[in-house]
Design a protein around this motif. Sequence first.
Motif, PDB file in Angstrom:
ATOM      1  N   ASP A  47       0.856  -1.191   0.000  1.00 60.59           N
ATOM      2  CA  ASP A  47       0.000   0.000   0.000  1.00 60.59           C
ATOM      3  C   ASP A  47       0.889   1.237   0.000  1.00 60.59           C
ATOM      4  OD1 ASP A  47      -1.845   2.005   0.367  1.00 60.59           O
ATOM      5  OD2 ASP A  47      -2.951   0.968   1.950  1.00 60.59           O
ATOM      6  N   GLY A  70      -0.140   4.256   0.309  1.00 63.86           N
ATOM      7  CA  GLY A  70      -0.705   5.330   1.125  1.00 63.86           C
ATOM      8  C   GLY A  70      -1.014   6.563   0.299  1.00 63.86           C
ATOM      9  N   GLN A  71      -1.284   6.362  -0.979  1.00 64.22           N
ATOM     10  CA  GLN A  71      -1.548   7.464  -1.903  1.00 64.22           C
ATOM     11  C   GLN A  71      -2.833   7.213  -2.684  1.00 64.22           C
ATOM     12  OE1 GLN A  71       2.045   7.181  -4.305  1.00 64.22           O
ATOM     13  NE2 GLN A  71       2.979   8.903  -3.231  1.00 64.22           N
ATOM     14  N   HIS A  72      -3.396   8.294  -3.182  1.00 55.67           N
ATOM     15  CA  HIS A  72      -4.501   8.253  -4.123  1.00 55.67           C
ATOM     16  C   HIS A  72      -4.112   9.010  -5.387  1.00 55.67           C
ATOM     17  CE1 HIS A  72      -7.116   6.490  -1.134  1.00 55.67           C
ATOM     18  NE2 HIS A  72      -8.183   6.607  -1.914  1.00 55.67           N
ATOM     19  N   SER A  78      -3.093   9.896   0.782  1.00 54.27           N
ATOM     20  CA  SER A  78      -4.531   9.629   0.785  1.00 54.27           C
ATOM     21  C   SER A  78      -5.338  10.684   1.527  1.00 54.27           C
ATOM     22  CB  SER A  78      -4.791   8.246   1.383  1.00 54.27           C
ATOM     23  OG  SER A  78      -4.198   7.240   0.578  1.00 54.27           O
ATOM     24  N   ASP A  79      -4.828  11.174   2.676  1.00 56.43           N
ATOM     25  CA  ASP A  79      -5.591  12.174   3.421  1.00 56.43           C
ATOM     26  C   ASP A  79      -5.675  13.493   2.662  1.00 56.43           C
ATOM     27  OD1 ASP A  79      -2.862  12.577   3.726  1.00 56.43           O
ATOM     28  OD2 ASP A  79      -2.992  13.240   5.816  1.00 56.43           O
ATOM     29  N   ALA A  90      -8.169  13.205  -0.294  1.00 56.52           N
ATOM     30  CA  ALA A  90      -9.571  13.319   0.107  1.00 56.52           C
ATOM     31  C   ALA A  90      -9.968  14.788   0.259  1.00 56.52           C
ATOM     32  CB  ALA A  90      -9.804  12.562   1.416  1.00 56.52           C
ATOM     33  N   PRO A 132      -7.360   4.619  -4.956  1.00 55.90           N
ATOM     34  CA  PRO A 132      -6.171   4.316  -4.146  1.00 55.90           C
ATOM     35  C   PRO A 132      -5.102   3.618  -4.968  1.00 55.90           C
ATOM     36  CG  PRO A 132      -7.908   2.740  -3.690  1.00 55.90           C
ATOM     37  CD  PRO A 132      -8.508   3.772  -4.607  1.00 55.90           C
ATOM     38  N   ARG A 161      -1.766   1.022  -4.969  1.00 54.11           N
ATOM     39  CA  ARG A 161      -0.958   0.013  -4.311  1.00 54.11           C
ATOM     40  C   ARG A 161      -0.337  -0.886  -5.376  1.00 54.11           C
ATOM     41  NH1 ARG A 161      -4.977  -4.297  -1.252  1.00 54.11           N
ATOM     42  NH2 ARG A 161      -6.196  -4.969  -3.059  1.00 54.11           N
TER      43      ARG A 161
END
Length: 410
Positions: A186, A188-190, A234-235, A238, A273, A275
Amino acid sequence: MTAPEQLDYDIVIAGGGMIGTCLALALAPLRLRVAIVEAVSRGADNQPSFDDRSTALSRSSQRMFTAMGIWDRVQAASTPIRAIHVSDKGRFGFSHIDAAEQGVEALGYVVINGVLGRVLQSTLADGPDLICPARITAADAHPDRIVAQVDESGGARELSCRLLVAADGAGSSVREMLGIGVSHVDYGQHAIVGNLVTEMPHDNRAFERFTESGPIAMLPITDGRTAFVWILPSDKAAMALDLDDDAFTLRLQEAFGRRLGAFSRIGRRAGYPLRLSRATALIAERGVVVGNAAHGLHPVAAQGFNLGLRDVAALTDCIADARDNGGVDPGSSLVLNRYAQWRRTDQRKVVRFTDGIVRLFGSRRAPVRALRNIGMLGFDLIPGVRRLFARHTMGLTGRLPRLSRGVPLE
């Protein structure tokens, strides 16, 4: 109780997205009986493979579509990339790759997935049996065949075939049914994707801009618009998706800079997301995994779909060779072992390449930042390095299948 209906095929493809459809088209000259089992109704707007994202087709993918006889239609819906500019925001290093310097008319072509999907599906109209909406719920391998249990609106069905292909994406359920595991990393990114209008014309240039928060890709598309892929933690992704169009455009402009002038008229945005996923094996008894079911990559170097197409090209090559040598069984161990051996090197190389870029440009350590700037300068200054890199990104290194070289199977 009435026994489920049973139909016999040479090959059943699980997944009717871009890779599954391309595989069916590539197999057409071999005159095998093929079926596609797809969970989404044909032409439905919610087909995840045919969405608003953009795909950069490599040179080897262009050759493959040419050999399959569909490149003219794909090209009409695509935009050529004639130059690629790579930079690291706030650093002095940058690199530039030019199509003319590489002796090609384009380094690649950009097409919107939904548009490519319509081209592929219309070409597929007279091809294999399309069973949808339906799902494979179980698979039972035997020495001479594999039997798939299928649930569809009309009830249960058994499909008996020589080879079952898992082309149902990174979260493949058929891969699991074949007994093949998967590992995940993962990031941890989008990725936030969309398109917009730039003040300055894109002139068929693509940009890869590395920033503190993540890379930004700008890709030329039709109607003078530019597609973007913005990678964020990711945060932060969003929060960015919650912004209105004006505020989001301003944030993207600040991150990318003004190399293309002011941004405006932003289109619909979407996020997903990121991964890395890797199947623990490429084959099982009478089963094989291709595309994202075998390898789900970070989009930083736009290699995922092109790698999947080389899976398709190699698999059809192995099946064609077996047929030409008197074999008629596409799921034989000879065919599958040859495929796995052939694809292993290319897949590992591309996974290391994309994952290495993510980690190199994601590092905030000062020595690593200095090293990558020196590396980008050397990329332009050291003879042969840029050409080798360009050939890798165009998918032209290593032993290529016939279709990837532009050679028709028949």
